[in-house]
Design a protein around this motif. Structure first.
Motif, PDB file in Angstrom:
ATOM      1  N   TYR A   1      43.434  22.920   4.086  1.00 20.65           N
ATOM      2  CA  TYR A   1      43.900  21.610   3.607  1.00 20.65           C
ATOM      3  C   TYR A   1      43.198  21.216   2.305  1.00 20.65           C
ATOM      4  O   TYR A   1      43.850  20.782   1.352  1.00 20.65           O
ATOM      5  CB  TYR A   1      43.643  20.582   4.708  1.00 20.65           C
ATOM      6  N   GLU A   2      41.885  21.408   2.220  1.00 20.90           N
ATOM      7  CA  GLU A   2      41.181  21.105   0.962  1.00 20.90           C
ATOM      8  C   GLU A   2      41.727  21.975  -0.177  1.00 20.90           C
ATOM      9  O   GLU A   2      41.876  21.509  -1.307  1.00 20.90           O
ATOM     10  CB  GLU A   2      39.672  21.308   1.105  1.00 20.90           C
ATOM     11  N   ALA A   3      42.024  23.245   0.131  1.00 15.13           N
ATOM     12  CA  ALA A   3      42.548  24.144  -0.909  1.00 15.13           C
ATOM     13  C   ALA A   3      43.967  23.743  -1.315  1.00 15.13           C
ATOM     14  O   ALA A   3      44.334  23.797  -2.490  1.00 15.13           O
ATOM     15  CB  ALA A   3      42.520  25.587  -0.406  1.00 15.13           C
TER      16      ALA A   3
ATOM     17  N   MET B   1      33.868  17.509  -3.221  1.00 16.67           N
ATOM     18  CA  MET B   1      33.366  18.039  -1.946  1.00 16.67           C
ATOM     19  C   MET B   1      34.266  19.108  -1.347  1.00 16.67           C
ATOM     20  O   MET B   1      33.933  19.697  -0.313  1.00 16.67           O
ATOM     21  CB  MET B   1      33.233  16.891  -0.937  1.00 16.67           C
ATOM     22  N   GLY B   2      35.415  19.341  -1.976  1.00 20.08           N
ATOM     23  CA  GLY B   2      36.399  20.265  -1.405  1.00 20.08           C
ATOM     24  C   GLY B   2      35.934  21.708  -1.391  1.00 20.08           C
ATOM     25  O   GLY B   2      35.851  22.338  -0.327  1.00 20.08           O
ATOM     26  N   LEU B   3      35.613  22.250  -2.561  1.00 19.45           N
ATOM     27  CA  LEU B   3      35.210  23.668  -2.622  1.00 19.45           C
ATOM     28  C   LEU B   3      33.948  23.925  -1.797  1.00 19.45           C
ATOM     29  O   LEU B   3      33.910  24.907  -1.040  1.00 19.45           O
ATOM     30  CB  LEU B   3      35.042  24.118  -4.081  1.00 19.45           C
TER      31      LEU B   3
ATOM     32  N   ALA C   1      46.259  18.405  -6.545  1.00 15.99           N
ATOM     33  CA  ALA C   1      45.449  17.540  -7.407  1.00 15.99           C
ATOM     34  C   ALA C   1      45.242  18.114  -8.797  1.00 15.99           C
ATOM     35  O   ALA C   1      45.205  17.368  -9.777  1.00 15.99           O
ATOM     36  CB  ALA C   1      44.089  17.291  -6.755  1.00 15.99           C
ATOM     37  N   HIS C   2      45.082  19.436  -8.892  1.00 14.32           N
ATOM     38  CA  HIS C   2      44.605  20.004 -10.159  1.00 14.32           C
ATOM     39  C   HIS C   2      45.596  20.943 -10.852  1.00 14.32           C
ATOM     40  O   HIS C   2      45.431  21.217 -12.035  1.00 14.32           O
ATOM     41  CB  HIS C   2      43.295  20.762  -9.944  1.00 14.32           C
ATOM     42  N   ALA C   3      46.581  21.477 -10.127  1.00 15.93           N
ATOM     43  CA  ALA C   3      47.445  22.509 -10.734  1.00 15.93           C
ATOM     44  C   ALA C   3      48.896  22.047 -10.856  1.00 15.93           C
ATOM     45  O   ALA C   3      49.251  20.965 -10.412  1.00 15.93           O
ATOM     46  CB  ALA C   3      47.355  23.798  -9.919  1.00 15.93           C
TER      47      ALA C   3
ATOM     48  N   VAL D   1      45.202  20.667  -1.112  1.00 14.35           N
ATOM     49  CA  VAL D   1      45.053  19.429  -1.887  1.00 14.35           C
ATOM     50  C   VAL D   1      44.594  19.755  -3.314  1.00 14.35           C
ATOM     51  O   VAL D   1      45.025  19.111  -4.271  1.00 14.35           O
ATOM     52  CB  VAL D   1      44.083  18.446  -1.187  1.00 14.35           C
ATOM     53  N   ASN D   2      43.755  20.767  -3.477  1.00 11.33           N
ATOM     54  CA  ASN D   2      43.308  21.130  -4.828  1.00 11.33           C
ATOM     55  C   ASN D   2      44.473  21.561  -5.716  1.00 11.33           C
ATOM     56  O   ASN D   2      44.494  21.238  -6.904  1.00 11.33           O
ATOM     57  CB  ASN D   2      42.253  22.239  -4.779  1.00 11.33           C
ATOM     58  N   ILE D   3      45.436  22.284  -5.155  1.00  9.59           N
ATOM     59  CA  ILE D   3      46.605  22.666  -5.962  1.00  9.59           C
ATOM     60  C   ILE D   3      47.392  21.412  -6.344  1.00  9.59           C
ATOM     61  O   ILE D   3      47.762  21.220  -7.498  1.00  9.59           O
ATOM     62  CB  ILE D   3      47.496  23.687  -5.221  1.00  9.59           C
TER      63      ILE D   3
HETATM   64 MG   LIG Z   1      39.334  19.172  -4.033  1.00 11.84          MG
END
Ligand SMILES: [Mg+2]
Ligand SMILES: Nc1ncnc2c1ncn2[C@@H]1O[C@H](COP(=O)(O)OP(=O)(O)O)[C@@H](O)[C@H]1O
Lengths: 136, 114
Positions: free
Chosen positions: A44-46, A106-108, A52-54, A48-50
């Motif tokens: 889920y954190e990974a 805090m995700g990674l 949020a950031h990609a 969300v990173n896509i």
């Molecule tokens: Mg993150």
């Protein structure tokens, strides 16, 4: 068993649907509850990173009898300094991401904590690839 | 603590789920930061939060949290209620601040996660 999902950058209302699906699949297997939680929290954190950031990405999860291998491949800005990105508290997240309850850097670190192995490859201006393995 | 008592103590409104037959609340955790919630070790606490969007419920789902309390007058959206319903959660709203909510629950024996 292999699962594949397309993840759309910026779409917070759908963020987590892939992780949710995989959680349901894992619950069908006779797995320890703490293992399932480690898988879905890191996934889920990974995911969300896509979002949020990609710009966009693909998630592939391979479930074997003894482990799950999750690969998240995105097209986006990439990570210029992976060691810095892995540091708790480091974040380049926008205010929109923070309004969603993320973006505290805090995700990674949390993915690293929950995974048996985490491998990150990234090319600036092209994209990022995470491989997360959790052993059953 | 049972949900009906919690509702009475916090002037809380039930927006999703079955208050009478829900699990008993033993622990609670208060945060507006979902990444924080995702670092908790397994104990299924009540989540007290002022963050009201669909990621609040997604995070609860991933963290095995079954009870979500929106504090400081935050309202649940229909999208949140639908997702909470799918996951058999109880979701509540209280007009009280997170501090007041936490103080009252602590006073009545609800334990912190850490
Ligand atoms: Mg993150
Ligand atoms: N898929 C990605 N694409 C580009 N940058 C990323 C990606 N994932 C993480 N990052 C970078 O690493 C930083 C730290 O990520 P993380 O620990 O998940 O914290 P957060 O997402 O809350 O900022 C991000 O702020 C961002 O700069």
């Amino acid at each position: 068993m292999t699962f594949t999902y397309e993840i759309e950058g910026g779409n917070f209302s759908r963020a987590g649907t892939a992780s949710s699906d995989i959680k349901k699949a894992l619950k069908q297997l006779d797995l320890d509850y703490t293992i399932i939680k480690r898988v879905v929290v890191s996934l889920y954190e990974a995911e969300v990173n896509i979002v949020a950031h990609a710009r966009r990405g693909t998630l592939t999860a391979d479930i074997d009898p003894d482990r799950i291998v999750m690969v998240l491949d995105d097209q986006g800005p990439g990570i210029p300094d992976i060691d810095a990105a892995m540091t708790a508290g480091f974040s380049t997240a926008s205010s929109r991401v923070r309004e969603m309850g993320f973006g505290a850097g805090m995700g990674l670190p949390n993915i690293k904590k929950n995974a048996d192995s985490l491998n990150i490859q990234s090319t600036v201006g092209v994209g990022t690839r995470l491989e997360i393995v959790v052993n059953f | 603590m049972k949900i009906p008592l919690l509702m009475q103590l916090l002037e809380a409104r039930l927006v999703c789920g079955d208050a009478e037959n829900h699990r008993i609340i033993e622990h609670a955790f208060a945060s507006d930061l979902m990444s924080d919630v995702l670092t908790l070790d397994a104990c299924s606490p009540l989540l007290i939060t002022g963050l009201s969007n669909v990621q609040t419920i997604r995070t609860a789902e991933m963290a095995d949290i079954h009870t979500v309390l929106l504090a400081r007058g935050k309202k649940a959206t229909p999208e949140m209620i639908a997702l909470a319903h799918q996951n058999d959660m109880v979701m509540l709203e209280t007009p009280y601040s997170i501090f007041k909510t936490s103080g009252i629950l602590y006073q009545h024996g609800v334990k912190p996660v850490y």
